[in-house]
Write an enzyme that holds these catalytic residues in place. Structure first.
Site, mmCIF file in Angstrom:
data_model
loop_
_atom_site.group_PDB
_atom_site.id
_atom_site.type_symbol
_atom_site.label_atom_id
_atom_site.label_comp_id
_atom_site.label_asym_id
_atom_site.label_seq_id
_atom_site.Cartn_x
_atom_site.Cartn_y
_atom_site.Cartn_z
ATOM 1 N N SER A 71 -9.600 1.156 3.379
ATOM 2 C CA SER A 71 -8.789 1.962 2.400
ATOM 3 C C SER A 71 -7.680 1.252 1.734
ATOM 4 O O SER A 71 -7.202 1.626 0.706
ATOM 5 C CB SER A 71 -8.055 3.214 3.263
ATOM 6 N N SER A 117 -10.072 -1.226 7.157
ATOM 7 C CA SER A 117 -9.295 -1.086 6.196
ATOM 8 C C SER A 117 -8.560 -2.269 5.321
ATOM 9 O O SER A 117 -8.170 -2.245 4.089
ATOM 10 C CB SER A 117 -8.324 0.012 5.986
ATOM 11 N N LYS A 135 0.809 -1.299 0.048
ATOM 12 C CA LYS A 135 0.034 -0.075 0.231
ATOM 13 C C LYS A 135 0.834 1.217 -0.081
ATOM 14 O O LYS A 135 2.016 1.525 0.590
ATOM 15 C CB LYS A 135 -0.918 -0.154 1.300
#
Lengths: 489, 485, 96
Positions: free
Chosen positions: A156, A180, A81
């Site tokens: 996310s 997330s 990420k």
């Protein structure tokens, strides 16, 4: 060759690499072509570091040739990420305010993957500063669900889940502050693990809410996720909130099944708001556990209904402070300004998108004079009550099971206009963050009508990731191999 | 109402830089004088993802300071974030302690006009220093930011508002500074800003119960400036009240060039620091064993030392206080006394030299005791030479100056410069006879009853002997030769 | 309902420059969220310790020994600086 390679899961690829049947270069090229072919539609990657990946793969192959393979992750193409700092490689947190920023150091989790010999393919899309449940808050581009490009991959860590589902990488790292990792894993039909708070170092991970943020893996199978967790878990002296307890062995008892496990089913997680098709799949998974010899126990988490409210005070409060460092002085964006005040306000106004601004406003308000006790302090006390609920439940059960999200992946744009509705997508995942407990999402079939993946959530005792993973693996084995999404076919 | 009809109420907040090698939350050096930003890392630059890593020595120094000042050491204390924006504050918050500081209570004790005073402390907490803004760095007036100091550990020591005058404030600060220096946790340097003080000043009509509105005064880096700033501020507040106005609570900056305080423009907005517990740092646990060990290892503190000098060595209170108040000087004194191998008599002489000529030379040279070339052994030796009559008063002064300058041994200086005192009776008698022969008129007047003239003859003899005559022997010789008046 | 003045006060504290539309938008959205979180008032939290730190009870992380470690040095510290002079970060004039 490439298609066959991509069909292997991480541990299978690792076996093939160890046996010398494939090279890391071949695996890396397969992943890079796959990204090339699909990512225009999916949008999982913000940045592909192809040259670096090829060099790392060559080095891994050279080690393998010498018989000096570092372990099961050596030569495996992975991605992280874009919230993880990567030395010399642009790291944006999905925000304009960090566009172009090249950090001078690696996050501890990234350094551990590199030390294990992993090949990093690039940086994955996310909601800006990890704030969101749909990846639509990325300042750069949306990410789409490989099962249905009209839908979000969740957030996310949307890119982290989509990349695994689209078979662009064999595993990824995400972060989970309120769901997330688990929510996108559920939406994209992959395995996602949020370890106990303190299990994986947060050093070098752009902070959203410091007392809730936790790093974890996403992968195609439970075993793959366990392997990745093994590589990053463990104390880091640079993160004083990382636990000094030794990390468990997540693979040793993975295949031992669910017989004898007591699975707690919280009655509060099956009330109104849970979409019937999702509930059907979750109940089916619970039934499978019974068949496997586990015992279902009804438990109660009476305060979990307050979790979203407590979370939306605590997380924004911490975020408002964590995001103060983006001020245009030392790195990142700086707006043209005549004076200092203008520089601050202009930089932050143009650098932050709507969601970070909203949360900074909310958090600043919750901490400001006269409101601290009523909001932040009260929320932290409710957090204690939520943790006590779990402690009580774990007297009667070994893991808690329920839905990850109330629905399957929703459509892009569907919840954008109403932040509160978006926040409620995390209603079942937030409790584990507030209670600092480990949780995971494991696929449990497709929604009967919408043909979209549904995830089962398991929450465990502190630092008992091993039991969680074993339980998830039992279900995975019982279900048989999951279907692949259209974008991966 | 004139100034005298108002009570002054002062509270002091001292920021003392701790003498650690590395910063409070990272391994960067705390050394001064490097080029801007040379001593920085991801943590003190507040790069994304960086986390604080607490320096153990900071906690131990805070415990030592707390014990020395009689505070209650808290088994659990909590760091908190103080949120505000300023270019020298890279994270946008300062990591400090708020609701749960490491030390509560305690007091600073000192003498004021011969009276014992005890000013209570509210608390002591640990925090990080900010960086340094470099004003007018660029031609267009832009400022620079240097983060070498960002993250240097500080203790904030907060007094209760119970100081009643500037004199009291100065004595409080001197006593507090002496304690911290004696503990080795602070270098006591006001000018370089490693011991800084902010003052909360308010005035109220004499005898009134309610405290007046207070102003916080910053930027006083010497006792003299503190005095000027507080005196100015008291006058200002009295004038505001006299004119029928109200004192506004605000932060004011002392301007040393004008000797005035002025409101700070950058801090005009209401203080809303949005404190909350620092989630990146677990609560600080102080083990009772650590407290016990720190208590056992406390050095002798300045007040106890002064008392010992008075009681055991018979030093006058003022001399004892002066020496004990400067821990380095006190260590020098102790070493000199030990080297002399003698007791109270030598102690008084050593103290007199230390507080007199040595202090003057130190002042003139600007050297701290650790940088003196004069050794404790040399001072003891000099005092020994005086006691033995080898060198007289005027000669000893010269010897000291030479030793202070060059580090030479006093005996060698006496030898090389020929400063040895002459006690030989025959030699002195010869000089006395010459002097008396040269002043028959004065001899006449002396013998006629003018006893005061004795000093004149002694002076003449000493002059003749270039100050090296032993005063006692010269005196006796002059008296003997003149016969009774 | 949060007033526009309140929104402005918060934005000023947070150093965010908001457009009039944003002020209106946030006034509405923050009010809705604050209404939602008000449900926490239903709970009796008297005597409950706040969970301000998520670390396992009784864990005492090791503190750092007081040793100097190599940092980045000025040049790497300034590598991403939007403006610099010498080895200092440069910002608009600071007025005290």
């Amino acid at each position: 060759m490439s298609a066959e390679l991509l069909a292997l899961d991480l541990r299978a690829l690792s076996g093939a690499l160890a046996a010398g049947r494939v090279s890391s270069r071949e695996a890396t090229e397969a992943a890079l072509s796959r990204i090339e072919a699909t990512d225009g539609r999916v949008g999982a990657f913000l940045r592909v570091t192809a040259e670096r990946a090829r060099a790392d793969a060559a080095a891994a192959d050279e080690r393998a040739a010498r018989g000096a393979r570092r372990g099961p992750l050596d030569g495996i193409p992975l991605a992280v990420k874009d919230l993880f700092l990567t030395e010399g490689v642009e790291t944006t947190a999905g925000s304009r305010i960090l566009e172009g920023y090249r950090p001078p150091y690696d996050a501890t989790a990234v350094a551990r993957l590199r030390a294990a010999g992993a090949v990093l393919l690039g940086k994955l899309n996310l909601d800006e500063f990890a704030m969101g449940s749909s990846n639509e808050n990325s300042a750069f581009k949306p990410c789409r669900n490989p099962w249905d490009l009209a839908r979000t991959p969740g957030g996310s860590s949307g890119g982290s889940a989509a990349a695994v589902a689209a078979r662009q990488a064999w595993g990824t790292l995400g972060t989970d502050t309120g769901g997330s990792i688990r929510e996108p894993a559920s939406f994209c039909g992959v395995v996602g693990v949020k370890p106990t708070y303190g299990r994986v170092s947060r050093y070098g991970v752009v902070a959203f809410a410091s007392s809730l943020d936790q790093v974890g893996p996403l992968a195609r199978t439970v075993g793959d996720a366990a392997l990745l967790l093994q590589a990053v878990a463990g104390h880091d002296e640079r993160d004083m909130t990382s636990s000094t307890l030794p990390a468990g062995d997540y693979l040793a008892r993975l295949e031992e099944g669910a017989a004898g496990l007591r699975i707690g089913v919280p009655r509060e997680w099956f009330g109104g708001g849970l979409e019937p098709g999702v509930e059907a799949r979750v109940r089916e998974a619970l039934a499978r556990y019974e068949k496997l010899g586990a015992r279902l126990v009804e438990v109660s988490l009476p305060h979990s209904r307050y979790a979203v409210a407590a979370y939306y005070l605590i997380a924004p409060a911490e975020a408002s402070s964590n995001l103060a460092r983006y001020d245009g002085v030392r790195y990142g964006l700086r707006a043209a300004a005549r004076g200092l005040g203008e520089m601050y306000a202009g930089t932050r106004a143009s650098g932050f998108g709507p969601e970070p601004k909203r949360r900074i406003m909310l958090g600043t308000y919750a901490l400001s004079a006269g409101y601290y006790d009523a909001y932040y302090l009260r929320a932290q006390k409710v957090r204690t009550l939520i943790r006590r609920d779990f402690d009580r439940a774990f007297e009667a059960c070994d893991v808690v099971a329920g839905p990850v999200a109330p629905t399957v992946a929703f459509r892009l744009g569907e919840k954008l206009s109403d932040p509160l509705q978006m926040y409620l997508a995390d209603v079942y995942t937030i409790s584990a963050n507030l209670a600092a407990l480990p949780g995971l999402s494991v696929p449990c079939g497709l929604h009967p009508a919408e043909r979209m993946p549904v995830g089962l959530q398991l929450v465990g005792r502190p630092f008992d990731e091993a039991t969680l993973l074993r339980a998830a693996r039992a279900l995975e084995r019982e279900q048989g191999p999951p279907p692949a999404p259209p974008e991966a076919r | 109402m004139p100034l005298a009809d108002f009570d002054v109420v002062l509270g002091l907040e001292v920021h003392a830089q701790l003498l650690t090698r590395s910063k409070i939350f990272c391994g960067c050096s705390t050394a001064f004088g490097a080029e801007p930003n040379a001593h920085t890392c991801p943590v003190c630059l507040a790069l994304p993802g960086a986390l604080p890593w607490l320096n153990r020595e900071v906690v131990e120094m805070a415990v030592r300071a707390g014990l020395a000042l009689g505070c209650a050491i808290q088994p659990t204390s909590v760091f908190a974030r103080k949120n505000y924006f300023y270019p020298d504050l890279p994270k946008g918050y300062q990591i400090s302690q708020y609701e749960r500081p490491i030390c509560l209570g305690g007091a600073v004790e000192f003498d004021l006009g011969g009276e014992e005073r005890r000013v209570r402390l509210t608390r002591i907490h640990m925090e990080e220093d900010a960086g340094k803004n470099l004003h007018d760095l660029a031609a267009d007036g832009s400022s620079g930011v240097d983060l070498n100091r960002a993250g240097v550990p500080l203790l904030e020591i907060v007094s209760e508002p119970e100081l009643r005058s500037v004199d009291e404030a100065v004595e409080y600060l001197k006593a507090l500074r002496a304690v911290l220096v004696a503990l080795g946790v602070n270098d006591g340097n006001l000018e370089e800003g490693s011991f800084r003080c902010d003052a909360n000043v308010s005035v109220k009509p004499r005898g009134a119960a309610r405290l007046g509105q207070r102003c916080e005064i910053k930027n006083m880096n010497s006792f003299r400036f503190l005095r000027q700033a507080v005196e100015f501020e008291v006058r200002r507040q009295v004038e505001v009240i006299e004119a029928g106005g109200k004192v506004e609570q605000e932060t004011r900056l002392f301007d040393p060039a004008r000797g005035e305080t002025r409101a700070m423009r950058s801090k005009e907005e209401a203080h809303d620091y949005r404190y909350f517990p620092e989630p990146d740092l677990p609560p600080v646990r102080v083990d009772p064993a650590l407290v016990a060990a720190a208590r056992a290892a406390l050095p002798e503190l300045p007040r106890a030392r002064a008392r010992r000098y008075q009681e055991r060595l018979g030093l006058p209170a003022a001399d004892a206080g002066l020496i004990a108040g400067e821990p380095e000087v006190a260590r020098f004194f102790d070493a000199a006394l030990e080297a002399s191998g003698k007791g109270a008599e030598a102690a008084r002489r050593i103290a007199n030299w230390l507080n007199g000529d040595v202090a003057r030379l130190a002042n003139e040279s600007g050297l701290a005791p650790r940088d003196w070339r004069l050794s404790p052994g040399a001072l003891a030796e000099l005092v020994g030479l005086i006691e033995a009559g080898t060198v007289g008063g005027p000669g000893a002064k010269q010897v000291l100056e030479e030793c202070f300058r060059s580090g030479a041994s006093p005996a060698a200086v006496v030898r090389e410069k020929g400063l040895a005192q002459v006690s030989d009776a025959a030699a002195i008698d010869a000089v006395v006879e010459r002097v008396l022969a040269a002043s028959p008129a004065e001899v006449e007047r002396y013998r006629a009853g003018n006893a005061k003239l004795l000093g004149f003859f002694v002076g003449q003899v000493m002059k003749e002997m270039k100050g090296k005559g032993n005063p006692a022997v010269v005196n006796a010789a002059v008296k003997k030769k003149l016969g009774g008046p | 309902m949060l007033s526009i003045e309140e929104v402005r006060r918060i934005a000023a504290l947070a150093r965010l420059e908001l457009s009039p539309e944003e002020e209106r938008l946030y006034a509405g959205q923050l009010s809705a969220i604050l209404d939602y979180v008000r449900q926490l008032e239903e709970l009796d939290v008297s005597g409950v310790e706040p969970m301000t730190h998520a670390l396992a009870a009784g864990e005492a992380p090791a503190l750092r020994a007081d040793e100097v470690r190599e940092g980045l040095g000025a040049e790497r510290a300034l590598a991403a600086a939007p403006a610099r002079q010498g080895t200092a970060f440069l910002v608009p004039r600071i007025i005290e």
